[in-house]
Design a protein around this motif. Sequence first.
Motif, PDB file in Angstrom:
ATOM      1  N   GLU A 126      32.627  35.756  45.975  1.00 45.44           N
ATOM      2  CA  GLU A 126      31.298  36.361  46.014  1.00 45.44           C
ATOM      3  C   GLU A 126      31.257  37.732  45.339  1.00 45.44           C
ATOM      4  O   GLU A 126      30.221  38.125  44.813  1.00 45.44           O
ATOM      5  CB  GLU A 126      30.822  36.503  47.465  1.00 45.44           C
ATOM      6  N   VAL A 127      32.373  38.457  45.412  1.00 49.04           N
ATOM      7  CA  VAL A 127      32.421  39.813  44.863  1.00 49.04           C
ATOM      8  C   VAL A 127      33.613  39.905  43.912  1.00 49.04           C
ATOM      9  O   VAL A 127      34.738  39.576  44.283  1.00 49.04           O
ATOM     10  CB  VAL A 127      32.550  40.876  45.977  1.00 49.04           C
ATOM     11  N   LEU A 128      33.343  40.359  42.678  1.00 44.85           N
ATOM     12  CA  LEU A 128      34.394  40.558  41.678  1.00 44.85           C
ATOM     13  C   LEU A 128      34.193  41.925  41.034  1.00 44.85           C
ATOM     14  O   LEU A 128      33.103  42.248  40.568  1.00 44.85           O
ATOM     15  CB  LEU A 128      34.349  39.467  40.610  1.00 44.85           C
ATOM     16  N   ASN A 129      35.250  42.725  41.013  1.00 50.98           N
ATOM     17  CA  ASN A 129      35.175  44.046  40.398  1.00 50.98           C
ATOM     18  C   ASN A 129      36.425  44.258  39.551  1.00 50.98           C
ATOM     19  O   ASN A 129      37.517  44.470  40.074  1.00 50.98           O
ATOM     20  CB  ASN A 129      35.057  45.144  41.462  1.00 50.98           C
ATOM     21  N   LEU A 130      36.256  44.170  38.246  1.00 56.55           N
ATOM     22  CA  LEU A 130      37.341  44.401  37.287  1.00 56.55           C
ATOM     23  C   LEU A 130      37.053  45.620  36.417  1.00 56.55           C
ATOM     24  O   LEU A 130      37.676  45.788  35.365  1.00 56.55           O
ATOM     25  CB  LEU A 130      37.519  43.163  36.398  1.00 56.55           C
ATOM     26  N   SER A 131      36.161  46.469  36.847  1.00 55.13           N
ATOM     27  CA  SER A 131      35.715  47.600  36.035  1.00 55.13           C
ATOM     28  C   SER A 131      36.807  48.643  35.867  1.00 55.13           C
ATOM     29  O   SER A 131      37.771  48.705  36.626  1.00 55.13           O
ATOM     30  CB  SER A 131      34.473  48.233  36.672  1.00 55.13           C
ATOM     31  N   GLN A 132      36.615  49.489  34.837  1.00 51.26           N
ATOM     32  CA  GLN A 132      37.494  50.622  34.553  1.00 51.26           C
ATOM     33  C   GLN A 132      38.951  50.189  34.352  1.00 51.26           C
ATOM     34  O   GLN A 132      39.857  50.676  35.006  1.00 51.26           O
ATOM     35  CB  GLN A 132      37.387  51.671  35.673  1.00 51.26           C
ATOM     36  N   ASN A 133      39.139  49.220  33.476  1.00 53.05           N
ATOM     37  CA  ASN A 133      40.465  48.797  33.040  1.00 53.05           C
ATOM     38  C   ASN A 133      40.471  48.755  31.517  1.00 53.05           C
ATOM     39  O   ASN A 133      39.615  49.377  30.871  1.00 53.05           O
ATOM     40  CB  ASN A 133      40.832  47.442  33.646  1.00 53.05           C
ATOM     41  N   GLN A 134      41.415  48.041  30.937  1.00 49.14           N
ATOM     42  CA  GLN A 134      41.509  47.925  29.480  1.00 49.14           C
ATOM     43  C   GLN A 134      41.553  46.447  29.079  1.00 49.14           C
ATOM     44  O   GLN A 134      42.303  46.055  28.193  1.00 49.14           O
ATOM     45  CB  GLN A 134      42.755  48.671  28.981  1.00 49.14           C
ATOM     46  N   LEU A 135      40.741  45.655  29.738  1.00 53.33           N
ATOM     47  CA  LEU A 135      40.714  44.218  29.495  1.00 53.33           C
ATOM     48  C   LEU A 135      39.999  43.914  28.185  1.00 53.33           C
ATOM     49  O   LEU A 135      39.110  44.647  27.747  1.00 53.33           O
ATOM     50  CB  LEU A 135      40.017  43.511  30.658  1.00 53.33           C
ATOM     51  N   VAL A 136      40.391  42.808  27.559  1.00 55.06           N
ATOM     52  CA  VAL A 136      39.826  42.413  26.269  1.00 55.06           C
ATOM     53  C   VAL A 136      39.518  40.924  26.296  1.00 55.06           C
ATOM     54  O   VAL A 136      39.941  40.185  27.191  1.00 55.06           O
ATOM     55  CB  VAL A 136      40.797  42.728  25.110  1.00 55.06           C
ATOM     56  N   GLY A 137      38.766  40.482  25.297  1.00 51.93           N
ATOM     57  CA  GLY A 137      38.510  39.061  25.132  1.00 51.93           C
ATOM     58  C   GLY A 137      37.247  38.607  25.831  1.00 51.93           C
ATOM     59  O   GLY A 137      36.505  39.390  26.435  1.00 51.93           O
ATOM     60  N   PRO A 138      36.981  37.305  25.780  1.00 47.33           N
ATOM     61  CA  PRO A 138      35.751  36.765  26.367  1.00 47.33           C
ATOM     62  C   PRO A 138      35.836  36.660  27.887  1.00 47.33           C
ATOM     63  O   PRO A 138      36.908  36.476  28.458  1.00 47.33           O
ATOM     64  CB  PRO A 138      35.646  35.377  25.734  1.00 47.33           C
ATOM     65  N   ILE A 139      34.692  36.790  28.530  1.00 47.97           N
ATOM     66  CA  ILE A 139      34.588  36.624  29.983  1.00 47.97           C
ATOM     67  C   ILE A 139      34.463  35.134  30.293  1.00 47.97           C
ATOM     68  O   ILE A 139      33.661  34.436  29.662  1.00 47.97           O
ATOM     69  CB  ILE A 139      33.371  37.387  30.525  1.00 47.97           C
ATOM     70  N   PRO A 140      35.255  34.617  31.235  1.00 48.09           N
ATOM     71  CA  PRO A 140      35.152  33.184  31.564  1.00 48.09           C
ATOM     72  C   PRO A 140      33.744  32.806  32.001  1.00 48.09           C
ATOM     73  O   PRO A 140      33.010  33.609  32.575  1.00 48.09           O
ATOM     74  CB  PRO A 140      36.168  33.011  32.703  1.00 48.09           C
ATOM     75  N   ARG A 141      33.381  31.576  31.726  1.00 43.52           N
ATOM     76  CA  ARG A 141      32.060  31.073  32.085  1.00 43.52           C
ATOM     77  C   ARG A 141      32.187  29.971  33.130  1.00 43.52           C
ATOM     78  O   ARG A 141      33.219  29.356  33.294  1.00 43.52           O
ATOM     79  CB  ARG A 141      31.359  30.508  30.832  1.00 43.52           C
ATOM     80  N   GLY A 142      31.083  29.764  33.824  1.00 42.95           N
ATOM     81  CA  GLY A 142      31.018  28.666  34.775  1.00 42.95           C
ATOM     82  C   GLY A 142      31.223  29.091  36.209  1.00 42.95           C
ATOM     83  O   GLY A 142      31.846  30.103  36.508  1.00 42.95           O
TER      84      GLY A 142
END
Length: 243
Positions: A126-142
């Motif tokens: 229900e809750v996802l927080n990946l902010s303030q990192n150095q992630l790259v690439g596309p965000i998964p869908r679905g």
Amino acid sequence: MKIVGDEVQRRLGDYIDTSAGVIVGNILPEYDNSVIATVKGTNTPFAKIPTTFVNIDLSENKFEGEIPDDFGELHGLIGLNLSHNRLVGNIPSSLGNLTNLESLDLSSNMLTGDIPTELANLNFLEVLNLSQNQLVGPIPRGKQFDTFSNNSYEGNMGLCGLPLSVQCNNNVPLQQYPPSSEAEDKFGFGWKPVAIGYACGMVLGIGLGFCVFSIGKPQWLVIMFGGKRIKRRRRGNRRARTT
């Protein structure tokens, strides 16, 4: 201090049933101690720890290193919070095995790489927080990933795809430029003062050029730029010398 996978299993394996998701072992059904835990992004006080509360909150520490793959073996986890640490490396794809997970917070670290597509298998997230990192690439869908907002990914300039406004081109963001508001905060001014200054300079240059072509070189302009003032001879003197 590093988070060691074997240490996680040794300390938590006796308390968490990885198959049923309830507390077992020699621990009483309820603790007498109270606790305040961050659950789904909200600080929630518990007078007593309930038996169904299976949550790991290691946020705001000084943990370093990579996230151990062994976290993926704790199938009974409902919440996992590792935010505000110094964690590096990729997000383990083994976290996709936590099928009971409802809250995942990995924000404010130094995580790199892409977001594992295995996380899209978390149907109860229900809750996802990946902010303030150095992630790259596309965000998964679905599934659950279609319900998360921009706040879950802000601060990762290399991410692309919905819900972000940055589109992907062969899994690479088409643009990685900061928004205009960030540029103004960084340099102290925006494009409007620059445009006004450019327009004023162009008008001044055209005016000076017109004066030069119409009345010749102004003496004050020549003196200003280091030139020597040309003395004009009077016609009367020239005539006197010829006679």
